[in-house]
Design an enzyme around this catalytic site. Structure first.
Site, PDB file in Angstrom:
ATOM      1  N   ASP A  67      39.372  61.806  85.703  1.00  0.00           N
ATOM      2  CA  ASP A  67      39.735  60.662  84.609  1.00  0.00           C
ATOM      3  C   ASP A  67      39.556  59.487  85.155  1.00  0.00           C
ATOM      4  OD1 ASP A  67      41.351  61.022  86.822  1.00  0.00           O
ATOM      5  OD2 ASP A  67      43.085  62.019  85.565  1.00  0.00           O
ATOM      6  N   ASN A 136      55.279  66.026  86.573  1.00  0.00           N
ATOM      7  CA  ASN A 136      55.618  66.576  85.398  1.00  0.00           C
ATOM      8  C   ASN A 136      54.589  67.967  85.104  1.00  0.00           C
ATOM      9  OD1 ASN A 136      53.009  65.444  84.756  1.00  0.00           O
ATOM     10  ND2 ASN A 136      53.781  64.196  82.986  1.00  0.00           N
ATOM     11  N   GLU A 143      48.561  65.695  79.885  1.00  0.00           N
ATOM     12  CA  GLU A 143      50.084  65.471  80.191  1.00  0.00           C
ATOM     13  C   GLU A 143      50.637  66.658  79.022  1.00  0.00           C
ATOM     14  OE1 GLU A 143      51.190  63.682  81.949  1.00  0.00           O
ATOM     15  OE2 GLU A 143      50.772  61.289  81.556  1.00  0.00           O
TER      16      GLU A 143
HETATM   17  C1  F6R Z   1      44.149  61.523  88.990  1.00  0.00           C
HETATM   18  C2  F6R Z   1      44.724  63.130  88.443  1.00  0.00           C
HETATM   19  C3  F6R Z   1      46.150  63.243  88.601  1.00  0.00           C
HETATM   20  C4  F6R Z   1      46.837  63.307  89.890  1.00  0.00           C
HETATM   21  C5  F6R Z   1      48.207  63.597  89.684  1.00  0.00           C
HETATM   22  C6  F6R Z   1      48.698  63.281  91.359  1.00  0.00           C
HETATM   23  O1  F6R Z   1      42.760  61.503  89.052  1.00  0.00           O
HETATM   24  O2  F6R Z   1      43.914  63.971  88.099  1.00  0.00           O
HETATM   25  O3  F6R Z   1      46.521  64.277  87.882  1.00  0.00           O
HETATM   26  O4  F6R Z   1      46.081  64.266  90.686  1.00  0.00           O
HETATM   27  O5  F6R Z   1      48.793  62.342  89.175  1.00  0.00           O
HETATM   28  O6  F6R Z   1      48.542  62.062  92.077  1.00  0.00           O
HETATM   29  P1  F6R Z   1      49.073  61.641  93.256  1.00  0.00           P
HETATM   30  O7  F6R Z   1      48.313  62.615  94.196  1.00  0.00           O
HETATM   31  O8  F6R Z   1      48.840  60.352  93.295  1.00  0.00           O
HETATM   32  O9  F6R Z   1      50.681  62.163  93.510  1.00  0.00           O
END
Ligand code: F6R
Length: 237
Positions: A67, A136, A143
Site C-alpha cells: 500500500d 482491527n 479496512e
Molecule cells: C502496511 C500494512 C498494514 C500493516 C498493519 C500492521 O503496509 O499493510 O496492514 O501491516 O497496519 O502495522 P504494524 O506492523 O506497524 O503494527
C-alpha cells in the site's frame, strides 16, 4: 492456516525471513507484495543479512508495496515506498526498476489503483503476499467494511488505523486519510501468504483469527481462511 509460534520478536523475524528467502531461492524472479509498519522491520533486517552473506539474491525479484498513502510521493519520508527503500532495498542487491508502489501523487487515485493492479497482473500476479495485521484485522489497508474490494483501490482509512499510524507523523492532521492498497483478491490470488504479528495490541486480532471461524468483512483477515497456503508467524500465544 498454519500458526508458527515464536518466543521473541527476533525469532519471529528470523522464521518469517526463512520462509521468504526459501521462496526467492526457489523462484529468483518471484513477485512479492511487501508490507510496511513496525512488525516486518526485523524480517527485512534478517533478509538483508542473508543477502550480505550471499545466501539470497534479490536481483531478479519483483517487489510491490502492499500500500501507499494518497498524497505522498516516492521520496516522501513518511511514504511507504520510502519505508521499503530505507528498511530493505538500500541494503540488498535489488534492481530498483523491479520495485513498485502505487502512485500516491496521481491526480486520479482510482486510475492509479487500476494501473497498479495491471502492473502486478502483467507479471502473472503475486507469488508471495507478505502481510502484517491491523488491530482491527485489516490486511494491507483493507479496512473492516460491509463489503471489501477485490483489486487495488483507494480506501478511506478508519479512525482505528489513523490513531495507530499517526505516530509516524508530526500531528494527526498531517497524516493522509486515504491510501491505495492491493485488494483482497490481489492477496487471495497469491500462491503463498505469510503474515507476521507481534505485540499486545495485536493479541485480540490474532485470537480472533485463530478461534473465530466466521468469514466476516468486518474482520478482513478472516477471509484468509479461504486460502490454502497461509502461514502466520507470531509471538502471540
Ligand atoms: C502496511 C500494512 C498494514 C500493516 C498493519 C500492521 O503496509 O499493510 O496492514 O501491516 O497496519 O502495522 P504494524 O506492523 O506497524 O503494527
Amino acid at each position: 492456516m498454519e500458526f508458527i509460534l515464536s518466543d521473541t520478536y527476533e525469532q519471529m523475524s528470523g522464521a518469517a525471513a526463512e520462509i521468504l528467502a526459501k521462496e526467492l531461492k526457489r523462484k529468483p524472479n518471484a513477485v512479492f507484495a511487501l508490507p510496511t509498519g513496525s512488525t516486518p522491520i526485523g524480517t527485512y533486517q534478517a533478509l538483508a543479512k542473508q543477502n550480505r552473506e550471499g545466501q539470497i539474491d534479490f536481483s531478479q525479484g519483483n517487489f510491490f508495496n502492499v500500500d501507499e498513502y494518497v498524497g505522498l510521493s516516492r521520496e516522501s519520508e513518511q511514504g511507504y515506498y520510502h519505508f521499503l527503500y530505507t528498511n530493505l532495498y538500500q541494503h540488498v542487491n535489488v534492481d530498483l526498476a523491479k520495485t513498485h508502489a502505487p502512485d500516491g501523487t496521481a491526480a486520479d487515485p482510482e486510475l492509479a489503483a487500476i494501473d497498479y493492479e495491471r502492473q502486478i497482473d502483467s507479471l502473472g500476479g503475486l507469488d508471495v503476499a507478505f502481510l502484517g495485521i491491523g488491530r482491527n484485522g485489516h490486511i494491507g489497508f483493507n479496512e473492516p467494511a460491509d463489503s471489501l474490494h477485490y483489486a487495488t483501490y483507494c480506501v478511506t482509512l478508519t479512525e482505528s488505523t489513523i490513531e495507530a499510524n499517526a505516530r509516524f507523523f508530526a500531528s494527526v492532521d498531517e497524516m493522509p486519510k486515504q491510501a491505495l492498497t492491493i485488494g483482497i483478491g490481489t492477496i487471495m490470488k497469491a500462491d503463498k501468504i505469510v503474515m507476521v504479528a507481534h505485540g499486545e495490541d495485536k493479541a485480540e486480532a490474532i485470537r480472533r483469527l485463530k478461534e473465530d471461524t466466521s468469514l466476516n468483512t468486518g474482520f478482513p483477515s478472516s477471509l484468509l481462511r479461504l486460502h490454502p497456503d497461509v502461514t502466520v508467524v507470531t509471538t502471540i500465544k
